[in-house]
Design a protein around this motif. Structure first.
Motif, PDB file in Angstrom:
ATOM      1  N   LYS A   1       3.719   1.701  -3.512  1.00  0.00           N
ATOM      2  CA  LYS A   1       4.294   2.580  -2.484  1.00  0.00           C
ATOM      3  C   LYS A   1       3.703   2.316  -1.103  1.00  0.00           C
ATOM      4  O   LYS A   1       4.299   2.649  -0.087  1.00  0.00           O
ATOM      5  CB  LYS A   1       4.034   4.047  -2.857  1.00  0.00           C
ATOM      6  CG  LYS A   1       5.151   4.716  -3.586  1.00  0.00           C
ATOM      7  CD  LYS A   1       4.785   6.196  -3.726  1.00  0.00           C
ATOM      8  CE  LYS A   1       5.822   7.109  -3.985  1.00  0.00           C
ATOM      9  NZ  LYS A   1       7.013   7.393  -4.088  1.00  0.00           N
ATOM     10  N   LYS A   2       2.535   1.725  -1.066  1.00  0.00           N
ATOM     11  CA  LYS A   2       1.874   1.437   0.214  1.00  0.00           C
ATOM     12  C   LYS A   2       2.727   0.539   1.097  1.00  0.00           C
ATOM     13  O   LYS A   2       2.611   0.572   2.312  1.00  0.00           O
ATOM     14  CB  LYS A   2       0.504   0.796  -0.022  1.00  0.00           C
ATOM     15  CG  LYS A   2      -0.509   1.744  -0.603  1.00  0.00           C
ATOM     16  CD  LYS A   2      -1.836   1.060  -0.823  1.00  0.00           C
ATOM     17  CE  LYS A   2      -2.811   2.065  -1.461  1.00  0.00           C
ATOM     18  NZ  LYS A   2      -4.099   1.437  -1.754  1.00  0.00           N
ATOM     19  N   TRP A   3       3.581  -0.270   0.460  1.00  0.00           N
ATOM     20  CA  TRP A   3       4.439  -1.153   1.250  1.00  0.00           C
ATOM     21  C   TRP A   3       5.437  -0.358   2.088  1.00  0.00           C
ATOM     22  O   TRP A   3       5.744  -0.729   3.221  1.00  0.00           O
ATOM     23  CB  TRP A   3       5.146  -2.161   0.352  1.00  0.00           C
ATOM     24  CG  TRP A   3       4.203  -3.179  -0.229  1.00  0.00           C
ATOM     25  CD1 TRP A   3       2.986  -3.554   0.279  1.00  0.00           C
ATOM     26  CD2 TRP A   3       4.397  -3.938  -1.403  1.00  0.00           C
ATOM     27  NE1 TRP A   3       2.431  -4.518  -0.517  1.00  0.00           N
ATOM     28  CE2 TRP A   3       3.266  -4.772  -1.560  1.00  0.00           C
ATOM     29  CE3 TRP A   3       5.413  -4.013  -2.340  1.00  0.00           C
ATOM     30  CZ2 TRP A   3       3.130  -5.664  -2.613  1.00  0.00           C
ATOM     31  CZ3 TRP A   3       5.277  -4.906  -3.398  1.00  0.00           C
ATOM     32  CH2 TRP A   3       4.151  -5.715  -3.529  1.00  0.00           C
ATOM     33  N   GLU A   4       5.938   0.722   1.529  1.00  0.00           N
ATOM     34  CA  GLU A   4       6.859   1.578   2.300  1.00  0.00           C
ATOM     35  C   GLU A   4       6.118   2.218   3.476  1.00  0.00           C
ATOM     36  O   GLU A   4       6.649   2.320   4.578  1.00  0.00           O
ATOM     37  CB  GLU A   4       7.481   2.644   1.391  1.00  0.00           C
ATOM     38  CG  GLU A   4       8.526   3.502   2.069  1.00  0.00           C
ATOM     39  CD  GLU A   4       9.755   2.744   2.560  1.00  0.00           C
ATOM     40  OE1 GLU A   4      10.358   3.192   3.557  1.00  0.00           O
ATOM     41  OE2 GLU A   4      10.131   1.715   1.971  1.00  0.00           O
ATOM     42  N   GLU A   5       4.883   2.646   3.244  1.00  0.00           N
ATOM     43  CA  GLU A   5       4.065   3.233   4.315  1.00  0.00           C
ATOM     44  C   GLU A   5       3.792   2.212   5.416  1.00  0.00           C
ATOM     45  O   GLU A   5       3.876   2.521   6.603  1.00  0.00           O
ATOM     46  CB  GLU A   5       2.740   3.751   3.740  1.00  0.00           C
ATOM     47  CG  GLU A   5       2.903   4.897   2.763  1.00  0.00           C
ATOM     48  CD  GLU A   5       1.646   5.148   1.922  1.00  0.00           C
ATOM     49  OE1 GLU A   5       0.554   4.651   2.283  1.00  0.00           O
ATOM     50  OE2 GLU A   5       1.779   5.836   0.887  1.00  0.00           O
TER      51      GLU A   5
ATOM     52  N   TYR B   1       5.644  -0.364   6.117  1.00  0.00           N
ATOM     53  CA  TYR B   1       6.908  -0.566   6.826  1.00  0.00           C
ATOM     54  C   TYR B   1       7.121   0.535   7.861  1.00  0.00           C
ATOM     55  O   TYR B   1       7.456   0.261   9.019  1.00  0.00           O
ATOM     56  CB  TYR B   1       8.095  -0.614   5.857  1.00  0.00           C
ATOM     57  CG  TYR B   1       9.396  -0.425   6.594  1.00  0.00           C
ATOM     58  CD1 TYR B   1       9.913  -1.454   7.375  1.00  0.00           C
ATOM     59  CD2 TYR B   1      10.066   0.796   6.569  1.00  0.00           C
ATOM     60  CE1 TYR B   1      11.079  -1.272   8.106  1.00  0.00           C
ATOM     61  CE2 TYR B   1      11.225   0.977   7.288  1.00  0.00           C
ATOM     62  CZ  TYR B   1      11.729  -0.058   8.059  1.00  0.00           C
ATOM     63  OH  TYR B   1      12.875   0.139   8.792  1.00  0.00           O
ATOM     64  N   ARG B   2       6.944   1.792   7.457  1.00  0.00           N
ATOM     65  CA  ARG B   2       7.188   2.930   8.374  1.00  0.00           C
ATOM     66  C   ARG B   2       6.316   2.842   9.622  1.00  0.00           C
ATOM     67  O   ARG B   2       6.775   3.116  10.737  1.00  0.00           O
ATOM     68  CB  ARG B   2       6.937   4.261   7.657  1.00  0.00           C
ATOM     69  CG  ARG B   2       7.957   4.584   6.606  1.00  0.00           C
ATOM     70  CD  ARG B   2       9.268   5.025   7.225  1.00  0.00           C
ATOM     71  NE  ARG B   2      10.270   5.132   6.180  1.00  0.00           N
ATOM     72  CZ  ARG B   2      11.528   4.820   6.330  1.00  0.00           C
ATOM     73  NH1 ARG B   2      11.973   4.403   7.499  1.00  0.00           N
ATOM     74  NH2 ARG B   2      12.379   4.930   5.342  1.00  0.00           N
ATOM     75  N   LYS B   3       5.060   2.453   9.434  1.00  0.00           N
ATOM     76  CA  LYS B   3       4.142   2.320  10.568  1.00  0.00           C
ATOM     77  C   LYS B   3       4.643   1.241  11.524  1.00  0.00           C
ATOM     78  O   LYS B   3       4.683   1.435  12.739  1.00  0.00           O
ATOM     79  CB  LYS B   3       2.746   1.969  10.041  1.00  0.00           C
ATOM     80  CG  LYS B   3       1.709   1.802  11.106  1.00  0.00           C
ATOM     81  CD  LYS B   3       0.372   1.427  10.499  1.00  0.00           C
ATOM     82  CE  LYS B   3      -0.611   1.070  11.587  1.00  0.00           C
ATOM     83  NZ  LYS B   3      -1.823   0.454  11.066  1.00  0.00           N
ATOM     84  N   GLU B   4       5.051   0.118  10.970  1.00  0.00           N
ATOM     85  CA  GLU B   4       5.524  -0.997  11.798  1.00  0.00           C
ATOM     86  C   GLU B   4       6.880  -0.683  12.422  1.00  0.00           C
ATOM     87  O   GLU B   4       7.155  -1.074  13.560  1.00  0.00           O
ATOM     88  CB  GLU B   4       5.599  -2.259  10.948  1.00  0.00           C
ATOM     89  CG  GLU B   4       5.105  -3.483  11.617  1.00  0.00           C
ATOM     90  CD  GLU B   4       3.635  -3.449  12.035  1.00  0.00           C
ATOM     91  OE1 GLU B   4       3.286  -4.283  12.887  1.00  0.00           O
ATOM     92  OE2 GLU B   4       2.841  -2.636  11.548  1.00  0.00           O
ATOM     93  N   GLU B   5       7.718   0.035  11.698  1.00  0.00           N
ATOM     94  CA  GLU B   5       9.021   0.441  12.228  1.00  0.00           C
ATOM     95  C   GLU B   5       8.835   1.247  13.513  1.00  0.00           C
ATOM     96  O   GLU B   5       9.540   1.020  14.508  1.00  0.00           O
ATOM     97  CB  GLU B   5       9.754   1.287  11.176  1.00  0.00           C
ATOM     98  CG  GLU B   5      11.072   1.855  11.669  1.00  0.00           C
ATOM     99  CD  GLU B   5      11.661   2.856  10.677  1.00  0.00           C
ATOM    100  OE1 GLU B   5      12.889   2.818  10.496  1.00  0.00           O
ATOM    101  OE2 GLU B   5      10.912   3.679  10.111  1.00  0.00           O
TER     102      GLU B   5
END
Length: 170
Positions: free
Chosen positions: A11-15, A17-21
């Motif tokens: 799930k850390k990958w989604e987190e 992504y959100r930070k970079e988004e």
């Protein structure tokens, strides 16, 4: 030299992504149309991936992206121009220990449709996603020291998945 590292989905990958988004939205605020998390880290059913977040950005005018090169460089991204794909701008982050790949296309580019179709197909066909994950593990063991051969080994399978995804979507 970069190595092929495949790890279990997290799930850390989604987190990440959100930070970079959020960061990319701020940098490209005047050009950005939409932004998506793509690639294996965006599909849990694949099960395994290189721990590199792929991001698809859609912009109004691809030529204007180059104006932001200095700004994005300040956040660790390396502007690589088209990097072999016409109509794209590509920005890896992390040098030999990559963390993100940003792929930018102008609205209407056919590659946008391909990326999003593939992601949606794999999200809706977990058995196909698992086959892809199994292939990744097999190739990573075989080509741990050779990332280009790892990529080449996936090419035919991924191209077939893209074709299936386009037929599925239609």
């Amino acid at each position: 030299m970069r190595k092929t590292e495949i790890v279990p989905w997290t799930k850390k990958w989604e987190e990440s992504y959100r930070k970079e988004e959020k960061l990319l939205n701020e940098i490209f605020i005047n050009e950005l149309v939409d932004i998506y998390h793509i690639g294996s880290t965006s599909v849990p059913a694949i099960g395994y991936a290189k721990p590199i977040i792929d991001i698809l950005m859609i912009v109004k005018n691809i030529e204007n992206v180059d104006i932001y090169n200095d700004k994005i460089r300040n956040f660790g991204y390396e502007p690589r121009g088209e990097n072999g794909i016409s109509g794209r701008r590509y920005f890896p982050k992390g040098k030999d220990k990559r963390t993100h790949h940003v792929h930018i296309y102008q609205i209407g580019n056919e590659n946008i449709h391909k990326h999003l179709s593939l992601k949606n197909y794999l999200l809706n066909n977990p058995e196909e996603a698992k086959k892809y994950g199994d292939l990744k593990i097999e190739l990573a063991k075989k080509f741990k020291e050779h990332t280009h051969q790892y990529q080449k080994g996936k090419e035919t399978f991924v191209n077939e998945l893209v074709e299936k995804s386009l037929r599925w979507r239609n």
